[in-house]
Design an enzyme around this catalytic site. Sequence first.
Site, mmCIF file in Angstrom:
data_model
loop_
_atom_site.group_PDB
_atom_site.id
_atom_site.type_symbol
_atom_site.label_atom_id
_atom_site.label_comp_id
_atom_site.label_asym_id
_atom_site.label_seq_id
_atom_site.Cartn_x
_atom_site.Cartn_y
_atom_site.Cartn_z
ATOM 1 N N ARG A 1 43.316 50.017 42.137
ATOM 2 C CA ARG A 1 43.733 49.496 40.843
ATOM 3 C C ARG A 1 43.575 50.577 39.801
ATOM 4 N NH1 ARG A 1 41.324 44.098 38.214
ATOM 5 N NH2 ARG A 1 39.518 45.419 37.916
ATOM 6 N N THR B 1 45.674 50.421 33.442
ATOM 7 C CA THR B 1 46.779 49.444 33.464
ATOM 8 C C THR B 1 46.456 48.235 34.345
ATOM 9 O OG1 THR B 1 47.801 50.450 35.404
ATOM 10 C CG2 THR B 1 48.435 51.348 33.259
ATOM 11 N N ASP C 1 32.064 45.868 41.251
ATOM 12 C CA ASP C 1 33.133 46.503 42.047
ATOM 13 C C ASP C 1 32.748 46.450 43.524
ATOM 14 O OD1 ASP C 1 35.453 49.020 41.578
ATOM 15 O OD2 ASP C 1 34.549 48.645 43.542
ATOM 16 N N ASP D 1 32.742 49.841 45.537
ATOM 17 C CA ASP D 1 31.597 50.699 45.191
ATOM 18 C C ASP D 1 30.304 50.151 45.780
ATOM 19 O OD1 ASP D 1 33.065 52.582 43.821
ATOM 20 O OD2 ASP D 1 32.795 51.626 41.871
HETATM 21 O O1 LIG Z 1 43.382 41.529 41.888
HETATM 22 P P1 LIG Z 1 43.313 42.911 41.328
HETATM 23 O O2 LIG Z 1 43.267 42.940 39.828
HETATM 24 O O3 LIG Z 1 44.364 43.809 41.873
HETATM 25 O O4 LIG Z 1 41.876 43.494 41.735
HETATM 26 C C1 LIG Z 1 41.370 43.358 43.021
HETATM 27 C C2 LIG Z 1 41.345 44.691 43.710
HETATM 28 O O5 LIG Z 1 40.394 45.556 43.084
HETATM 29 C C3 LIG Z 1 39.475 46.030 44.063
HETATM 30 O O6 LIG Z 1 39.897 47.202 44.648
HETATM 31 P P2 LIG Z 1 39.764 48.630 43.891
HETATM 32 O O7 LIG Z 1 40.989 48.929 43.108
HETATM 33 O O8 LIG Z 1 38.477 48.667 43.148
HETATM 34 O O9 LIG Z 1 39.743 49.652 45.106
HETATM 35 P P3 LIG Z 1 38.579 49.936 46.138
HETATM 36 O O10 LIG Z 1 38.576 48.816 47.129
HETATM 37 O O11 LIG Z 1 38.965 51.240 46.728
HETATM 38 O O12 LIG Z 1 37.282 50.014 45.369
HETATM 39 C C4 LIG Z 1 39.444 44.897 45.054
HETATM 40 O O13 LIG Z 1 38.883 45.265 46.288
HETATM 41 C C5 LIG Z 1 40.875 44.493 45.136
HETATM 42 O O14 LIG Z 1 41.654 45.258 46.026
HETATM 43 O O1 LIG Z 2 35.531 42.069 39.610
HETATM 44 C C1 LIG Z 2 36.265 42.832 40.271
HETATM 45 C C2 LIG Z 2 37.631 42.983 40.010
HETATM 46 C C3 LIG Z 2 38.352 43.814 40.788
HETATM 47 N N1 LIG Z 2 37.756 44.501 41.783
HETATM 48 C C4 LIG Z 2 36.441 44.364 42.051
HETATM 49 O O2 LIG Z 2 35.931 44.991 43.001
HETATM 50 N N2 LIG Z 2 35.732 43.536 41.283
HETATM 51 MG MG LIG Z 3 36.813 49.139 43.866
#
Ligand SMILES: O=P(O)(O)OC[C@H]1O[C@H](OP(=O)(O)OP(=O)(O)O)[C@H](O)[C@@H]1O
Ligand SMILES: O=c1cc[nH]c(=O)[nH]1
Ligand SMILES: [Mg+2]
Length: 209
Positions: A104, A108, A200, A203
């Site tokens: 994400r 944005t 997150d 993370d």
């Molecule tokens: O519904 P959304 O608003 O799209 O958010 C959810 C997304 O955000 C997080 O991923 P992230 O972008 O943090 O990537 P990561 O898994 O690599 O940490 C989570 O694991 C989802 O994939």
């Molecule tokens: O709360 C949130 C939203 C998006 N992605 C995450 O990992 N946590």
């Molecule tokens: Mg993430």
Amino acid sequence: MSKVIVMDHPLIQHKIGWIRRADTGSKDFRTLISEIAMLMCYEATRDLELTDVEITTPICATTVKELKGKKLAVVPILRAGLGMVDGMLAMIPSAKVGHIGLYRNEETLEPVEYYCKLPKDCDEREVFVVDPMLATGGSSVAAIQMLKDKGVKRIHFMCIIAAPEGVKRMQEAHPDVDVIVGALDDHLNEHGYIVPGLGDAGDRIFGTK
Ligand SMILES: O=P(O)(O)OC[C@H]1O[C@H](OP(=O)(O)OP(=O)(O)O)[C@H](O)[C@@H]1O
Ligand SMILES: O=c1cc[nH]c(=O)[nH]1
Ligand SMILES: [Mg+2]
């Protein structure tokens, strides 16, 4: 309109309570995510079709039930979805695993695609897309569209924590896809994080913050 199934099993709710705590470390967090995925998989697969098979026990011939032989696949959305794969495979060990890489954009909140590797016959499989978090819905809507573009027809989406905003967006974009949710939270904050949520997920699984 798709079904939204919110888990009410006490073991799932108890474990979700532990992943929400800020002082749960990565090792425990990973273990719990995997256990929750396993328990949710058990619930999410309750509609799989069965067929009768003739077998012989040590005592006599009899008829037993067997999964109808539909092929399954698990598709985690990277990175955080990886944490759910082991738990899913513990329940459905013959499932194939595809990977969709999306992150994400922090400003944005739009998903950015960086990887896609799916089983060759994914269009013949019933697919469980897994990601612990459904926030705005941008990532899951995009991942499911990528699968549909490859011809996949039977898709379920499983997440551990969902915001109402994300559930609504999923239902509007993919009314044919069931959404299986561990816990439905209150809202998104101004940074697109789920409240109360767990921070997150990626993370916390990988210890990157
Ligand atoms: O519904 P959304 O608003 O799209 O958010 C959810 C997304 O955000 C997080 O991923 P992230 O972008 O943090 O990537 P990561 O898994 O690599 O940490 C989570 O694991 C989802 O994939
Ligand atoms: O709360 C949130 C939203 C998006 N992605 C995450 O990992 N946590
Ligand atoms: Mg993430």
